[in-house]
Design a protein around this motif. Structure first.
Motif, PDB file in Angstrom:
ATOM      1  N   GLY A 322       0.794  -1.230   0.000  1.00 33.21           N
ATOM      2  CA  GLY A 322       0.000   0.000   0.000  1.00 33.21           C
ATOM      3  C   GLY A 322       0.822   1.273   0.000  1.00 33.21           C
ATOM      4  N   GLY A 323       0.113   2.368   0.175  1.00 32.34           N
ATOM      5  CA  GLY A 323       0.764   3.670   0.235  1.00 32.34           C
ATOM      6  C   GLY A 323       1.665   3.799   1.448  1.00 32.34           C
ATOM      7  N   LEU A 324       1.392   2.982   2.470  1.00 36.84           N
ATOM      8  CA  LEU A 324       2.207   3.036   3.683  1.00 36.84           C
ATOM      9  C   LEU A 324       3.583   2.413   3.470  1.00 36.84           C
ATOM     10  CD1 LEU A 324      -0.432   2.069   6.419  1.00 36.84           C
ATOM     11  CD2 LEU A 324       0.311   4.347   5.759  1.00 36.84           C
ATOM     12  N   SER A 325       3.691   1.405   2.568  1.00 36.93           N
ATOM     13  CA  SER A 325       4.966   0.690   2.445  1.00 36.93           C
ATOM     14  C   SER A 325       5.451   0.474   1.006  1.00 36.93           C
ATOM     15  CB  SER A 325       4.865  -0.692   3.122  1.00 36.93           C
ATOM     16  OG  SER A 325       4.813  -0.563   4.519  1.00 36.93           O
ATOM     17  N   TYR A 326       4.535   0.427   0.020  1.00 37.56           N
ATOM     18  CA  TYR A 326       4.989   0.164  -1.355  1.00 37.56           C
ATOM     19  C   TYR A 326       5.512   1.448  -1.998  1.00 37.56           C
ATOM     20  CZ  TYR A 326       5.024  -1.539  -6.172  1.00 37.56           C
ATOM     21  OH  TYR A 326       5.410  -1.892  -7.443  1.00 37.56           O
ATOM     22  N   MET A 327       4.632   2.386  -2.161  1.00 35.04           N
ATOM     23  CA  MET A 327       4.993   3.721  -2.651  1.00 35.04           C
ATOM     24  C   MET A 327       3.762   4.600  -2.485  1.00 35.04           C
ATOM     25  SD  MET A 327       3.710   5.199  -5.649  1.00 35.04           S
ATOM     26  CE  MET A 327       5.048   5.879  -6.577  1.00 35.04           C
ATOM     27  N   HIS A 328       3.944   5.908  -2.446  1.00 34.59           N
ATOM     28  CA  HIS A 328       2.817   6.843  -2.511  1.00 34.59           C
ATOM     29  C   HIS A 328       3.294   8.091  -3.217  1.00 34.59           C
ATOM     30  CE1 HIS A 328      -0.572   9.379  -1.551  1.00 34.59           C
ATOM     31  NE2 HIS A 328      -1.225   8.330  -1.131  1.00 34.59           N
ATOM     32  N   SER A 329       2.836   8.239  -4.440  1.00 33.34           N
ATOM     33  CA  SER A 329       3.306   9.343  -5.269  1.00 33.34           C
ATOM     34  C   SER A 329       2.574  10.634  -4.946  1.00 33.34           C
ATOM     35  CB  SER A 329       3.083   8.989  -6.739  1.00 33.34           C
ATOM     36  OG  SER A 329       1.720   8.630  -6.937  1.00 33.34           O
ATOM     37  N   GLY A 330       1.408  10.517  -4.317  1.00 37.34           N
ATOM     38  CA  GLY A 330       0.522  11.665  -4.107  1.00 37.34           C
ATOM     39  C   GLY A 330      -0.875  11.318  -4.577  1.00 37.34           C
ATOM     40  N   MET A 331      -0.956  10.728  -5.784  1.00 42.39           N
ATOM     41  CA  MET A 331      -2.235  10.209  -6.296  1.00 42.39           C
ATOM     42  C   MET A 331      -2.029   8.706  -6.529  1.00 42.39           C
ATOM     43  SD  MET A 331      -3.229  13.321  -8.878  1.00 42.39           S
ATOM     44  CE  MET A 331      -4.940  12.851  -9.125  1.00 42.39           C
ATOM     45  N   TYR A 332      -2.144   7.946  -5.440  1.00 42.98           N
ATOM     46  CA  TYR A 332      -1.696   6.550  -5.392  1.00 42.98           C
ATOM     47  C   TYR A 332      -2.604   5.567  -6.131  1.00 42.98           C
ATOM     48  CZ  TYR A 332      -1.497   1.925  -3.125  1.00 42.98           C
ATOM     49  OH  TYR A 332      -1.487   0.577  -2.881  1.00 42.98           O
ATOM     50  N   GLY A 333      -3.816   5.956  -6.446  1.00 35.65           N
ATOM     51  CA  GLY A 333      -4.821   5.009  -6.946  1.00 35.65           C
ATOM     52  C   GLY A 333      -4.335   4.104  -8.066  1.00 35.65           C
ATOM     53  N   MET A 334      -3.491   4.605  -8.940  1.00 37.25           N
ATOM     54  CA  MET A 334      -2.961   3.799 -10.033  1.00 37.25           C
ATOM     55  C   MET A 334      -2.221   2.562  -9.522  1.00 37.25           C
ATOM     56  SD  MET A 334      -2.395   3.024 -13.174  1.00 37.25           S
ATOM     57  CE  MET A 334      -2.902   4.362 -14.257  1.00 37.25           C
ATOM     58  N   PHE A 335      -1.573   2.662  -8.374  1.00 40.29           N
ATOM     59  CA  PHE A 335      -0.762   1.545  -7.880  1.00 40.29           C
ATOM     60  C   PHE A 335      -1.639   0.467  -7.233  1.00 40.29           C
ATOM     61  CE2 PHE A 335       1.710   5.349  -8.209  1.00 40.29           C
ATOM     62  CZ  PHE A 335       2.712   4.926  -9.056  1.00 40.29           C
ATOM     63  N   ALA A 336      -2.780   0.875  -6.702  1.00 37.06           N
ATOM     64  CA  ALA A 336      -3.761  -0.117  -6.229  1.00 37.06           C
ATOM     65  C   ALA A 336      -4.278  -0.910  -7.432  1.00 37.06           C
ATOM     66  CB  ALA A 336      -4.895   0.584  -5.495  1.00 37.06           C
ATOM     67  N   LEU A 337      -4.556  -0.213  -8.533  1.00 43.85           N
ATOM     68  CA  LEU A 337      -5.016  -0.894  -9.757  1.00 43.85           C
ATOM     69  C   LEU A 337      -3.942  -1.850 -10.281  1.00 43.85           C
ATOM     70  CD1 LEU A 337      -6.561   2.262 -11.454  1.00 43.85           C
ATOM     71  CD2 LEU A 337      -7.876   0.227 -10.802  1.00 43.85           C
ATOM     72  N   GLN A 338      -2.692  -1.400 -10.291  1.00 42.40           N
ATOM     73  CA  GLN A 338      -1.608  -2.232 -10.827  1.00 42.40           C
ATOM     74  C   GLN A 338      -1.466  -3.532 -10.041  1.00 42.40           C
ATOM     75  OE1 GLN A 338       0.378  -1.707 -13.540  1.00 42.40           O
ATOM     76  NE2 GLN A 338      -0.539   0.259 -14.064  1.00 42.40           N
ATOM     77  N   GLU A 339      -1.560  -3.457  -8.712  1.00 39.15           N
ATOM     78  CA  GLU A 339      -1.423  -4.673  -7.908  1.00 39.15           C
ATOM     79  C   GLU A 339      -2.611  -5.613  -8.145  1.00 39.15           C
ATOM     80  OE1 GLU A 339       0.843  -6.229  -6.401  1.00 39.15           O
ATOM     81  OE2 GLU A 339      -0.172  -7.578  -4.999  1.00 39.15           O
ATOM     82  N   ALA A 340      -3.798  -5.052  -8.303  1.00 40.80           N
ATOM     83  CA  ALA A 340      -4.965  -5.897  -8.591  1.00 40.80           C
ATOM     84  C   ALA A 340      -4.799  -6.597  -9.940  1.00 40.80           C
ATOM     85  CB  ALA A 340      -6.238  -5.061  -8.564  1.00 40.80           C
ATOM     86  N   VAL A 341      -4.266  -5.894 -10.948  1.00 42.56           N
ATOM     87  CA  VAL A 341      -4.018  -6.528 -12.250  1.00 42.56           C
ATOM     88  C   VAL A 341      -2.997  -7.658 -12.090  1.00 42.56           C
ATOM     89  CG1 VAL A 341      -3.032  -6.182 -14.560  1.00 42.56           C
ATOM     90  CG2 VAL A 341      -4.661  -4.510 -13.615  1.00 42.56           C
ATOM     91  N   ARG A 342      -1.920  -7.403 -11.355  1.00 47.80           N
ATOM     92  CA  ARG A 342      -0.925  -8.469 -11.138  1.00 47.80           C
ATOM     93  C   ARG A 342      -1.566  -9.686 -10.464  1.00 47.80           C
ATOM     94  NH1 ARG A 342       2.682  -3.897  -9.891  1.00 47.80           N
ATOM     95  NH2 ARG A 342       2.149  -4.032  -7.680  1.00 47.80           N
ATOM     96  N   GLN A 343      -2.423  -9.429  -9.483  1.00 43.88           N
ATOM     97  CA  GLN A 343      -3.072 -10.543  -8.788  1.00 43.88           C
ATOM     98  C   GLN A 343      -3.987 -11.327  -9.730  1.00 43.88           C
ATOM     99  OE1 GLN A 343      -2.732 -11.850  -5.796  1.00 43.88           O
ATOM    100  NE2 GLN A 343      -1.472 -10.316  -4.721  1.00 43.88           N
ATOM    101  N   MET A 344      -4.710 -10.620 -10.586  1.00 44.62           N
ATOM    102  CA  MET A 344      -5.627 -11.308 -11.507  1.00 44.62           C
ATOM    103  C   MET A 344      -4.855 -12.007 -12.632  1.00 44.62           C
ATOM    104  SD  MET A 344      -8.680 -11.062 -10.269  1.00 44.62           S
ATOM    105  CE  MET A 344      -7.774 -11.388  -8.746  1.00 44.62           C
ATOM    106  N   ARG A 345      -3.671 -11.517 -12.944  1.00 45.82           N
ATOM    107  CA  ARG A 345      -2.820 -12.213 -13.911  1.00 45.82           C
ATOM    108  C   ARG A 345      -2.093 -13.398 -13.268  1.00 45.82           C
ATOM    109  NH1 ARG A 345       0.444  -7.461 -17.262  1.00 45.82           N
ATOM    110  NH2 ARG A 345      -1.276  -6.848 -18.645  1.00 45.82           N
TER     111      ARG A 345
END
Lengths: 381, 137
Positions: A322-345
């Motif tokens: 999450g934003g607490l430990s993975y990264m937080h650019s300021g508008m983090y929502g894209m990284f939540a989407l990216q991890e969900a895509v990785r999980q579904m792949r």
């Protein structure tokens, strides 16, 4: 039987993550976009729809060399990219365009940016900012003591959010913070805005990500495993004045967005294998779990502390750290989407075995907006 | 240290700041909703949409609804300082600092009674809240 209509066929983050002083914000958008195009074997000439937030969509199109027939620049804060996924899906279903690129880039740490990421609010400035809540740690946190008193949420439970997410981050070589932490570590870290300590607040990072969406009937033409959208997702706003939230125990925007996403997907909570809830601060997963209906009001703090969302738990949550430990650019929502895509792949470094359905929920501004999407790797249900 | 921010004042909210200069905390209230107050000011009711809006003077009493003690820099403020949400007796919430009270959780009990005071900021008076004198409001 329902068939998937929209697929995410390309997904990638920036080549580097966390500290990228050599790239501007525009450059971070482009690096992520080029990686997502390479991921699915496309070039910019194949893109006819483009969307971004926190940055002028026209500049990103021109910089990349995209000549779109559809664009969207909806910018309501960090969840905007989740919003843009459902807006893109609607545009694709209407035939307004065929292949959509959604980009995010933000030089949150190195500060090579030209823009404010969000619109300033007139009334927030006039009636709230003048008292000092001018940055997220002193504004986003304001409702939490009330929730602690009304719902029995404790500082230890808030600390456990950070502890559990650090366990997930340890799986990810690209996560910025991977060392294990304890509740004591969190509660002895620097006080930022009582009751919030440093380890309850997000990282400040450079990075970006991009997604490419198309209609599901084309998905099998791509080399990547398609990730489908199930239902239309959800979105809502409550507004930028945090004092005017109807309840300090619950986000109205979360509730509306989540309800619409679950309804249109036709799913119940027990169908969810994997969950991402945007965590700019440790209280967000707690509000999210309750407002999305995974647990009752006042139960999320104990639910996380008891280990239900940690590796091996029944409801894997924020599996990138999450934003607490993975990264937080300021508008983090894209990284939540990216991890969900990785999980579904099936390719996340913290892969949840057999996961078929993921819910991604984000906050925009500071309880100002929300968006939710449901992803699956099954093309019919 | 830079100066504390001044509010940008708009035509619809001028009365609020004019009232503050006279030591009054003014609110809009909706006639159609039985004089229900609302905040921030606007010339229509956010609950029913009616334009039948009046100005009322609030009691100036309220309770500490939520707060943080900020170590985050803000123009004109020395950290740590308290940023609070006050629930007025009239049933509306607003942001304020808590003045005449140390920025310490021991001194800041949720639901403690508060009363309005005014901070001179440039030519403006800014509503602020402090612990109510004489206990319960």
């Amino acid at each position: 039987m329902n068939r998937a209509t929209i697929a995410i066929v390309g997904a990638a983050e920036t080549t580097k993550m966390g500290k990228i002083p050599e790239l501007s914000q525009t450059g971070l958008h482009a690096d992520a976009a080029l990686n997502a195009l390479a991921d699915c074997g496309l070039t910019v000439a194949d893109i006819d729809g483009i969307a971004t937030a926190g940055h002028d969509v026209a500049e990103i199109a021109q910089y990349l060399g995209v000549s779109p027939v559809w664009y969207d620049g909806t910018s309501v804060g960090g969840c905007s990219f989740i919003t843009l996924v459902r807006h893109a899906a609607a545009a694709l279903e209407q035939g307004l365009c065929n292949t959509v690129l959604i980009t995010h880039g933000e030089s949150g740490r190195s500060r090579h940016a030209a823009h404010r990421p969000m619109f300033p609010s007139m009334q927030q400035q006039e009636f709230e900012a003048i008292y000092g809540p001018v940055l997220p740690p002193s504004r986003f946190t304001l409702p939490v003591l009330r929730k602690m008193k009304d719902d029995g949420l404790t500082e230890e439970q808030l600390a456990m959010v950070a502890v559990v997410q650090r366990e997930w981050a340890a799986f990810h070589p690209r996560a910025s913070a991977r060392e294990p932490i304890t509740v004591e570590d969190v509660l002895s870290s620097k006080m930022i805005a009582y009751p919030f300590r440093k380890l309850m607040c997000c990282l400040v990072s450079d990075g970006g990500g991009a997604l490419i969406l198309t209609r599901a009937d084309r998905a099998k033409d791509f080399p990547t495993k398609p990730v489908y959208l199930r239902g239309a997702g959800g979105e809502s706003v409550e507004g930028p004045m945090i004092s005017q939230m109807e309840s300090f125990s619950s986000s109205k925007a979360f509730r509306i967005s989540g309800r619409e996403a679950f309804r249109s997907a036709g799913i119940s909570h027990s169908d969810v294998d994997h969950l991402m809830i945007y965590d700019a601060f440790a209280h967000l997963p707690i509000y999210g779990l309750e407002d999305l209906g995974f647990v009752g009001r006042g139960e999320a703090g104990a639910f996380i502390a008891e280990g239900h969302t940690r590796p091996g738990g029944a409801l894997p949550l924020n599996t990138n750290g999450g934003g607490l430990s993975y990264m937080h650019s300021g508008m983090y929502g894209m990284f939540a989407l990216q991890e969900a895509v990785r999980q579904m792949r099936g390719v996340s470094p913290a892969q949840v075995e057999g996961a078929k359905l993921s819910v991604v929920h984000g906050v925009g501004g500071m309880f100002s907006a929300a968006a939710t999407v449901v992803m699956t790797n099954e093309d019919r249900w | 240290m830079s100066e504390r921010q001044l509010p940008a004042i708009y035509p619809e909210t001028q009365f609020y700041w004019d009232g503050a200069k006279e030591g009054k905390l003014l609110l809009n209230a909706c006639t159609a909703c039985g004089n229900r107050p609302f905040f921030p000011p606007r010339p229509f009711c956010p609950h029913c949409g009616s334009r039948e809006v009046t100005v009322i003077e609030a009691s100036g009493r309220g309770r500490l609804y939520s707060y943080i003690i900020s170590n985050v820099p803000a123009p004109g403020y020395e950290t740590p300082f308290t940023i609070a949400v006050v629930m007025l007796d009239e049933g509306v919430k607003l942001v304020s600092n808590i003045v005449d009270c140390p920025p310490d959780p021991e001194a800041l009990e949720l639901d403690m009674p508060l009363e309005v005071t005014f901070e001179q900021r440039g030519t403006l008076a800014v509503p602020q809240f402090r612990p109510a004198k004489g206990g319960a409001a």
